[in-house]
Scaffold this motif. Sequence first.
Motif, short mmCIF file in Angstrom:
data_model
loop_
_atom_site.label_atom_id
_atom_site.label_comp_id
_atom_site.label_asym_id
_atom_site.label_seq_id
_atom_site.Cartn_x
_atom_site.Cartn_y
_atom_site.Cartn_z
N MET A 1 -11.81 -13.83 31.95
CA MET A 1 -11.35 -13.58 33.28
C MET A 1 -10.05 -14.08 33.76
O MET A 1 -9.96 -15.33 33.38
N PHE A 2 -9.13 -13.53 34.00
CA PHE A 2 -7.86 -13.88 34.46
C PHE A 2 -7.33 -13.10 35.74
O PHE A 2 -7.30 -11.96 35.51
N ALA A 3 -6.52 -13.90 36.67
CA ALA A 3 -5.91 -13.13 37.54
C ALA A 3 -6.76 -12.14 38.29
O ALA A 3 -6.26 -11.15 38.63
N GLY A 4 -8.07 -12.42 38.15
CA GLY A 4 -8.97 -11.53 39.05
C GLY A 4 -9.42 -10.40 38.06
O GLY A 4 -10.02 -9.36 38.85
N LYS A 5 -9.13 -10.34 36.92
CA LYS A 5 -9.42 -9.15 36.19
C LYS A 5 -10.13 -9.63 35.00
O LYS A 5 -9.97 -10.61 34.57
N ILE A 6 -10.79 -8.78 34.36
CA ILE A 6 -11.60 -9.06 33.29
C ILE A 6 -10.48 -8.30 32.09
O ILE A 6 -9.84 -7.25 32.12
N LEU A 7 -10.16 -9.25 30.90
CA LEU A 7 -9.12 -8.67 30.16
C LEU A 7 -9.68 -9.08 28.74
O LEU A 7 -10.56 -9.82 28.61
N ARG A 8 -8.95 -8.10 28.03
CA ARG A 8 -9.53 -8.19 26.50
C ARG A 8 -8.39 -8.74 25.84
O ARG A 8 -7.01 -8.50 25.84
N PHE A 9 -8.58 -9.91 24.88
CA PHE A 9 -7.76 -10.55 23.88
C PHE A 9 -7.13 -9.72 22.91
O PHE A 9 -8.00 -9.35 22.14
N GLU A 10 -5.61 -9.50 22.78
CA GLU A 10 -5.35 -8.78 21.90
C GLU A 10 -4.35 -9.33 20.58
O GLU A 10 -4.58 -8.77 19.60
N GLY A 11 -4.10 -10.67 21.11
CA GLY A 11 -3.49 -11.41 20.00
C GLY A 11 -2.39 -12.24 20.75
O GLY A 11 -2.20 -12.12 21.82
N ILE A 12 -1.83 -13.12 19.81
CA ILE A 12 -0.67 -14.08 20.42
C ILE A 12 0.63 -13.66 19.51
O ILE A 12 0.31 -13.79 18.42
N ARG A 13 1.52 -13.89 20.27
CA ARG A 13 2.86 -13.61 19.81
C ARG A 13 3.87 -14.68 20.25
O ARG A 13 4.08 -14.40 21.27
N GLU A 14 4.38 -15.37 19.06
CA GLU A 14 5.23 -16.48 19.81
C GLU A 14 4.40 -17.20 20.88
O GLU A 14 3.64 -17.67 20.88
N ASN A 15 5.39 -17.02 22.09
CA ASN A 15 4.79 -18.01 23.04
C ASN A 15 4.06 -16.91 24.33
O ASN A 15 4.12 -17.38 25.47
N GLU A 16 3.61 -15.79 23.89
CA GLU A 16 2.90 -14.67 24.73
C GLU A 16 1.48 -14.64 24.21
O GLU A 16 1.38 -14.67 23.09
N CYS A 17 0.81 -14.32 25.00
CA CYS A 17 -0.80 -14.04 24.80
C CYS A 17 -1.02 -12.45 25.28
O CYS A 17 -0.60 -12.22 26.55
N PHE A 18 -1.04 -11.54 24.28
CA PHE A 18 -1.31 -10.18 25.00
C PHE A 18 -2.59 -9.71 25.19
O PHE A 18 -3.46 -10.30 24.41
N VAL A 19 -2.74 -9.30 26.33
CA VAL A 19 -4.30 -8.64 26.79
C VAL A 19 -4.11 -7.28 27.17
O VAL A 19 -3.16 -6.62 27.72
N SER A 20 -5.26 -6.66 27.28
CA SER A 20 -5.26 -5.34 27.89
C SER A 20 -6.76 -5.29 28.83
O SER A 20 -7.28 -6.29 28.99
N ASN A 21 -6.59 -4.49 29.69
CA ASN A 21 -7.51 -4.14 30.54
C ASN A 21 -8.98 -4.12 30.10
O ASN A 21 -9.05 -3.46 29.16
N ALA A 22 -9.94 -4.67 30.44
CA ALA A 22 -11.24 -4.39 29.81
C ALA A 22 -12.15 -4.28 31.07
O ALA A 22 -12.97 -5.23 31.28
N PRO A 23 -12.25 -3.13 31.62
CA PRO A 23 -13.34 -3.26 32.89
C PRO A 23 -14.69 -3.41 32.00
O PRO A 23 -15.05 -2.82 31.07
N GLY A 24 -15.71 -4.00 32.78
CA GLY A 24 -16.93 -4.23 32.60
C GLY A 24 -17.36 -5.55 32.87
O GLY A 24 -16.29 -6.21 33.54
N SER A 25 -18.63 -5.77 32.64
CA SER A 25 -18.91 -7.15 33.51
C SER A 25 -18.94 -8.41 32.35
O SER A 25 -19.26 -9.44 32.70
N ASP A 26 -19.07 -8.02 30.91
CA ASP A 26 -19.37 -9.25 30.27
C ASP A 26 -18.16 -9.92 29.88
O ASP A 26 -17.17 -9.32 29.15
N ALA A 27 -17.81 -11.08 30.53
CA ALA A 27 -16.64 -11.80 30.00
C ALA A 27 -16.91 -13.37 29.87
O ALA A 27 -17.55 -13.94 30.46
#
Lengths: 847, 238
Positions: free
Chosen positions: A540-566
């Motif tokens: 959970m972050f920024a009021g959303k449930i997110l899926r961790f996609e990976g880290i590249r340099e100083n950024e963490c990539f996420v996508s939307n993951a609607p659903g309740s398990d976080a």
Amino acid sequence: MTEQPRLADQNAAVALPEPFIRWFGEKGWSPRAHQIELLARAQAGQSVLLIAPTGAGKTLAGFLPSLTELAVRPRRKPGQAHRGIHTLYISPLKALAVDIERNLGKPVEEIGLPISIETRTGDTPSHKRQRQKLVPPDILLTTPEQLALLIAAPDAKRFFEDLRYVVLDELHSLVTSKRGHLLALGLARLRNYVPGLQTIGLSATVAEPDELRRWLVSQNPAGEMAGLITVAGGAKPDISILDSEEHVPWAGHSARYATPEIYREIKRHKTTLLFVNTRSQAELLFQELWRVNEDTLPIALHHGSLDVAQRRRVEKAMGENVLRAVVATSTLDLGIDWGDVDLVVHVGAPKGASRLAQRIGRANHRMDEPSKAILIPANRFEVLECRAALDANYLGAQDTPPLVDGGLDVLAQHVLGCACGAPFRAADLFEEVRTAAPYASLDRPTFDRVIDFVATGGYALKNYERYARIRLNKDGLWRVANPRVAQQYRLNVGTIIEVPALNVRYVQAGSKGSASRGGRVLGKIEEAFLETLTHGDTFMFAGKILRFEGIRENECFVSNAPGSDAKVPYYGGGKFPLSTYLAEQVRIMLDDPQRWKKLPEQVADWLRVQADKSVLPKRNDLLIETFPRGNRYYLVAYPFEGRLAHQTLGMLLTRRLDRTGARPLGFVATDYALAIWSLGDMGAMFRARKPSLAALFDQDMLGDDLEAWLADSWLLKRTFRNCALISGLIEKRHPGQEKSGRQVTVSTDLIYDVLRSHEPDHILLQATRADAGAGLLDVSRLADMLSRIQGRIMHKNLEQISPLAVPIMLEIGKMPVNGDADETLLLDAATLVEEAMGPGPSEAGNE
Amino acid sequence: MNFSLARASLIGEADLVGISGERAICDPRGVLYFPKLELLAVSDLHLEKGSSLARRGALIPPYDTGATLLRLQAVISDYQPAVVISLGDSFHDGGGAERMHSSFRERLVALMAGRDWFWVAGNHDPEAPADLPGETVRELAIGSLLFRHEPSKVRVEGEISGHLHPCARIVQRGRSVRRRCFAGDGGRMIMPAFGAYTGSLNVLDRAYAGLFRLETLMAYMLGSDRIFAISRSMLRPG
């Protein structure tokens, strides 16, 4: 102690210039007594501390001496040199400075005063900064870091030579941190430029006003202090504890059980502010509220990790009164003006009575109307804590952390800053530094070691003379060795060290972020948390449930993951330990069954069963319970001294129990209690006095045991990193490049190891130990506790777990056990490989 | 006491790592020892890194050379190798050997006495170190092994190199552990950096792309007194 403010109308005519009286008249107002009182004292040449609740007109009071003086000051004639700054305003927050510019600009314009007011923060464009140097505004609104930068400039003396007043806002929050140390040193420098300089401190209620009064003036043998004006609190706040119809949980921090009841309160009020203690709690509560938000009320989220633009949007919407509720952390604690908040909900225990008072002050900014607040305890111990906090608030009790001696790392930064501004004589700077309250007891040898550190690193092995940053010249003055030193100093000024964090950026699901440009940035998350995630994990972050996609340099990539398990993000920061005062209040309540009547029935019942099955601790005693469970033996202690002190105690006790053969396996600490489990029967050992509990809890554990444990602790490495950055040993920023947190962490850990084995008495290690003792370890609090409980340890050897022990027993397994378990984890991983790959790893080789 | 014998007898065949037919001990202190060749390899000492950074204004403790030499002394006295190869970046910069404190120089020279010592040229120290014995070489072939500083882009069986400062990371039970490591696929080996102030780079980083046969890549992570052999599927980036 409190001087009685004189009646406003008697003095108004004396102190206030005519245009001000007219302005007040046009508004249909009259100046408040404390405003006039402060003006009169300032005009008499005194520095003043004003303690007043929110909504008392503190800001106008603080600026009245400046405004009235500037109003009657003769105008600058054409051709005359520009005058320097007249008044410096310093606040802990950039946003507060901007807010004040707006709030102060209005009366200045309406009265028609020829006064220029400008802000100077990290966001101020460089052309404006340059112009400010040439044509200084009359009133400059800024932050402690900017003051440090101004002092480090060669023209500092000229820039400040006309300075009359320094107004320090939210002083109570500034003085308790290293920023406060830096600020105190800056003030000492300003007083050196302008001996008659007056300070005006604005503060919320504090336990020890005299500490702040001394802080505001130059330290002197007579012990003179700034004057004090106290404005009594307005209407008493109307605070209640949620008496939930639901079952109050034994443990945990989510308060999820109360969501429907909280939502009902939001619906009943115009605008509700919901405070929580950590950012992860904020995320969770926000999610839970939207789950039940059938009416789709505008409910927003605000915490320090969110992207700035998003935070500003929330603040703006708040000001325009379009939101019904905001879930927030301490980022909203300080005095930014909000719209018409008519309810404050505090989720989780407030941890300190002062913090509670301040947060409740956010509701209803008019001081004559009562603020309304509801406390939502997340578990049973928090019910006790909330009750104690509530009683404390009605009693007007206050607690703020005690002021500690100034950090030597901060002093090192300041010394280099002074050298960047102008050459200095060590003896003179020493005297100046000692006029700053946090450094009043600094001794000359220590100061000289700090200078030595700034110059060449201060090592016993004199290797770096030729690389010195500052040098002692023949004239007895220290000067910067070259201009590059000053340039680097300016990029690294300040005492705020951020935990290494990565930007969180939206991408398409499954893209791993490789090819995509990515969407918007949602905010920042600590690297340490992200490291534990695998591709596909949700959080959970920024009021959303997110899926961790990976880290590249100083950024963490996420996508939307609607659903309740976080997974909920874990945040290192933002956890306050229970204050000493509140802890005592909780102990007193436990000891007095009469007071349980005010508690919810299910909680009172819990205590009664405890009294029946075991015992409740007396207010000054330490209760120790021992009992077997499963194939282990447990020790639960109830010191109520806060998580940090308990953690330190747990570390030290397990070391001792290990030596006595109890074979301890681990421990867990909460704000209220400490549990240790072992293979040996501790209860039987204590009864046989092998060892006795008195010996186990003897104060001597703070000697060698503490030293030995500390030496290898990651806590000390983390603290060392902060000291290394603040003192300028390692740079936060280098021209043209920003070091990533990882690189800094690795290198300071290595430096720490090398320095500790080669020069354990180095001044930076000394600073590190002092810091860790005061902060992360809470050693002083532990020491007070150990001395308090001597001869007052009550041991209950039980057949089974007691009701009071249930909450902490539920924590076992939830928290990682501290200690050096890394090798075990590696062994696990290696064993898995062996299982999967057959015998020796060499077989994997292709020979 | 001849520790090398005692130690060798403790080492089972399983603890030896194969590199192109030769067998070596990956020592948890970060050195590689070939018992048959009596050869010890160490990489990226980065001596005088402290004073190198001090020249640019970061006055970090000047004890890294001393600390690194102390650790080197310990492994050399354990194995008593006939041949020592320092795989490049032995000094953090070209002036390092010259800047070195005389007491450190004496310790280093004493370590070198009685054995063949090769300085492989690195990118930080392309020239022979000033005033020190030993032979400086671009690269060195011994039997089926080839010692050089930077791993070659074109695959060379039996190559042993350094330069990249490999480390590896695993996550177990929600906790992350990162350690320096040897990285090998049975055909080539990249050694961890030995110097006290050297950082490290994850073996999954792009810098390693194409260097290893991924199906047999292992990270030999340095524990406090043993090596943990971790297969590639367990490794995490970052």
